[in-house]
Scaffold this motif. Sequence first.
Motif, short mmCIF file in Angstrom:
data_model
loop_
_atom_site.label_atom_id
_atom_site.label_comp_id
_atom_site.label_asym_id
_atom_site.label_seq_id
_atom_site.Cartn_x
_atom_site.Cartn_y
_atom_site.Cartn_z
N LEU A 33 0.85 -1.17 0.00
CA LEU A 33 0.00 0.00 0.00
C LEU A 33 0.90 1.24 0.00
N GLY A 34 0.51 2.23 -0.75
CA GLY A 34 1.32 3.44 -0.77
C GLY A 34 0.83 4.40 -1.82
N ALA A 35 1.29 5.63 -1.72
CA ALA A 35 0.86 6.66 -2.67
C ALA A 35 1.55 6.46 -4.01
N SER A 36 1.07 7.16 -5.04
CA SER A 36 1.71 7.09 -6.35
C SER A 36 3.15 7.56 -6.23
N GLY A 37 4.05 6.85 -6.89
CA GLY A 37 5.45 7.25 -6.88
C GLY A 37 6.22 6.75 -5.68
N PRO A 186 -6.79 1.61 0.42
CA PRO A 186 -6.71 0.90 1.71
C PRO A 186 -7.81 -0.13 1.90
N GLU A 187 -9.01 0.15 1.35
CA GLU A 187 -10.11 -0.82 1.48
C GLU A 187 -9.73 -2.12 0.80
N GLU A 188 -9.12 -1.98 -0.38
CA GLU A 188 -8.72 -3.15 -1.16
C GLU A 188 -7.69 -3.96 -0.39
N ALA A 189 -6.73 -3.25 0.20
CA ALA A 189 -5.69 -3.93 0.97
C ALA A 189 -6.30 -4.69 2.14
N MET A 190 -7.28 -4.06 2.83
CA MET A 190 -7.90 -4.72 4.00
C MET A 190 -8.71 -5.94 3.58
N LEU A 191 -9.42 -5.82 2.45
CA LEU A 191 -10.27 -6.91 2.00
C LEU A 191 -9.46 -8.11 1.50
N ALA A 193 -5.85 -8.72 1.72
CA ALA A 193 -4.52 -9.14 2.16
C ALA A 193 -4.52 -9.89 3.49
N ASP A 194 -3.58 -10.81 3.61
CA ASP A 194 -3.29 -11.40 4.92
C ASP A 194 -2.38 -10.46 5.70
N ARG A 195 -1.44 -9.85 4.95
CA ARG A 195 -0.56 -8.85 5.56
C ARG A 195 -0.44 -7.66 4.61
N VAL A 196 -0.11 -6.53 5.20
CA VAL A 196 0.01 -5.29 4.42
C VAL A 196 1.40 -4.70 4.67
N GLY A 197 1.98 -4.14 3.62
CA GLY A 197 3.22 -3.37 3.77
C GLY A 197 2.98 -1.96 3.25
N VAL A 198 3.34 -0.96 4.03
CA VAL A 198 3.14 0.42 3.58
C VAL A 198 4.45 0.93 2.99
N MET A 199 4.39 1.41 1.77
CA MET A 199 5.60 1.93 1.11
C MET A 199 5.56 3.44 1.05
N SER A 200 6.70 4.04 1.30
CA SER A 200 6.82 5.48 1.18
C SER A 200 8.24 5.82 0.75
N ARG A 201 8.35 6.60 -0.28
CA ARG A 201 9.65 7.05 -0.81
C ARG A 201 10.63 5.89 -0.95
N GLY A 202 10.16 4.82 -1.55
CA GLY A 202 11.07 3.71 -1.87
C GLY A 202 11.38 2.78 -0.71
N ARG A 203 10.72 2.98 0.44
CA ARG A 203 11.01 2.10 1.58
C ARG A 203 9.72 1.51 2.15
N LEU A 204 9.85 0.31 2.72
CA LEU A 204 8.72 -0.30 3.43
C LEU A 204 8.75 0.26 4.85
N VAL A 205 7.79 1.10 5.18
CA VAL A 205 7.87 1.77 6.48
C VAL A 205 7.13 1.00 7.57
N SER A 222 2.27 5.48 7.42
CA SER A 222 1.36 4.34 7.59
C SER A 222 -0.02 4.82 8.02
N PHE A 223 -0.04 5.83 8.88
CA PHE A 223 -1.32 6.39 9.31
C PHE A 223 -2.08 6.96 8.11
N LEU A 224 -1.36 7.74 7.29
CA LEU A 224 -2.01 8.38 6.14
C LEU A 224 -2.42 7.37 5.08
N ALA A 225 -1.69 6.26 4.97
CA ALA A 225 -1.96 5.29 3.91
C ALA A 225 -3.36 4.71 4.02
N PHE A 226 -3.94 4.63 5.21
CA PHE A 226 -5.27 4.04 5.37
C PHE A 226 -6.39 5.07 5.26
#
Lengths: 303, 481
Positions: A33-37, A186-191, A193-205, A222-226
């Motif tokens: 899960l993460g924003a564009s880019g 985020p809805e798609e990820a919750m529906l 996934a078994d696990r979620v990874g939040v990506m931001s600026r090239g890193r799994l945060v 991670s807060f904003l991703a949902f």
Amino acid sequence: MLGLVSLTKRFPGGQGVLEVSLEVAKGEVFALLGASGSGKSTLLNLAAGLLPPDQGQVFIAGQDVTRLAPERRRVGYVFQDLRLWPHLSALEHLLLVMPRPDRKRALDLLEQTGLLEHAAKRPGQLSGGQRQRVALARALAREPQVILLDEPYSALDPVLRERLRLDVRTVLKEAGVTALHVTHDPEEAMLLADRVGVMSRGRLVQVGTPEAVYWHPTNLESFLAFGRANLLYRDGEALAFRQEWVREGGELEGRVLERRSLRGEVICRVQLPWGEAWVCLERNPGETVRLDLQPLLRYPAQP
Amino acid sequence: MRIAGPLFGGLAALLLLAPLLALLLRGLAHLAGSFGDWDVALTSLLLAGGGTLLSLLAGLGLAYLSIVGGAGRWLEGLILLSYLVPPFVTGIGLLFTLQTFGLKAYGVPGILLAWLLHYTPLAYLLLKPQLRSVLLLLHAAEVHGVRGIRRLKVLFPPLAPALLVAGGTVYIALLGNFGVPAVLGVPDRVYVLPTLAYARLTSSLSPDPLGQAAALALWLGLLALPALLLGQAPMVEAAAEREREPRLWARGLLLGYGLAALGLSTLGLLREALQNPYSGALEPAFRAAWELPLVRQGLQNSLLLAGVTTVLLVTLALALRPFPGLLRSLRGLLDVYYLLPGTLLGIGLILLLAPTPLYGTPWLLLLAYLLHLSPLALRALESGARVEGLVLAARTHGLAAPRAWLRVGYPPLLAPAFAAGFLIFPLALSELTLSALLYAPGAETLGVAVLSALNGGLYREAAAIGLALMGFSALALLGRR
């Protein structure tokens, strides 16, 4: 099943670096899960072998496939733009990618994905949802060890999207295949996934179950991703809370400025001491309310 | 190892551009001596400039009528047909048609009218998509109350780059055109640079025919240069088409233009080819034309050359398609041979290869055709269909690269490859500029045969072949659609 070890890729034009380590277990559906880019699609392309990493290794079923060409990695890929072959029928798509063309198995797969009656149709003769299913069936036809899905529902209308993503989880789980699924929804990820990874600026945060990341985000990204997020600033720190977390009956006083309706829920724009926030509240403009913002998350304010 | 790639690329570029380098070296040495021909250079410039303005105006008008009238494929085909007919056939057709009405076709007015008939469809093709987008902008302005002369502020600035690019393309085509001035200019002693270069090259009186021709070709290149530098100016973004009621009056005007243009270039050919000028009886000249050895041989040679050129170029473009960087670089390099007047390539090849056994053989002409027409094949495959994603999808699903290209990469490319073939074959079949400069004795092409027939007074036979070429162009148009 899928291991990305210290994978590094420099984005062209000095736009940053992707640095990721990740382990996805056999049969697990993992959502990125993460924003564009943020580097989600780049990560999928590295896993598929469509991009070479600058450093690091890719493991599939314990085998180091970093130097292997895409066709030798045994992955299935549902592309964002689907990339269906315009001159082949749905059935021919499946037969072409099977290591040993097996008509019966191809028809079974088409049945499993609800496409049996459309087996002879080419992409141009199929609806958006049916094309999506062909892409999924093609990815499964190869008997892959890992399936990669790159925002596969982004071009679909909301009703079809909702129905398809549940179907896809069912199909993936029935096939017992490991899946890495990229989404910014985020809805798609919750529906899914078994696990979620939040990506931001090239890193799994942050990595965790959807519930854990939703309720206990360890960082602002991670807060904003949902989504449905309120962010107010006070004394050099960011105060974060979700619209649906707010309850009446607390200490904090606010005044309702505006009332709107969203999917059967009422949300209000409320003036709080540190700024304005949207919260789930059945009140009318002009009313004064006392709110409990717990759990209130605190992060260092970013410049 | 790291310098091997650029070194190889540089050598290949040098080899491919060698004809132009040879022309430059020889032409520069004779440039000072060619200043006496300034009047011909000025005539070329003024004729090409004037012809460009006329073609742009007519093309823009036709594009407007086509958009407003909602021209269908048949009506558009009628407009485009004149462009697919070889220019020298348009020239011959106009000559005979105007003669039917007792009018003089030779000289500047005849050349301009023939060019207008032939190149207006090119301007139309280049301007129509841009005009469609700009008309949408104009519509938006009108909705917001922009009226009268203020509409030009919305219309002109976004259209100006397209006008410049279209003008540059038409100007270069007119400047380098050999056929129309050869048919309608030379008999009236109106010379332009391509016809003068040809005359000097074939003159037995000139002390250094090759050097003089090279200097004239260099002039031609210099006059073409500003238009080449215009390049591809930014244009307005293509937008969805506006729903509109087709206007019948616009369609009628478009049909009127199409029939008039076709009539001007065809009526004379029909009369000359089908009617005995002495008895007035219907007596088609096709058999007489076919019985001329020069024509028969010319047709055979042209068919063979056009066929081999088409197959080789389409095959080359398909083979290079999996390597888009190489394809793009090669096309960028060879573009110069399609964009610059053919006279430069023809004389450059003579200069480069005259001392070799290749000179005086049909192979030289084949090489010239390949160089001249290669950008069309490469460009068609370069922009034809975006198949890289499909191939990557196949490779991701287990197909090795060669199999992925064969099974899913090439099939969608067959349509653009056929389209390129249908574009290249008729152009090669009726090519005249390079053929006139490079044909081997005994291996004349169809274009050379027609010109020889015309110069030898065999008007009816020339008209018959012109008519046949026109029919072939119509078939090619149908094939491409």
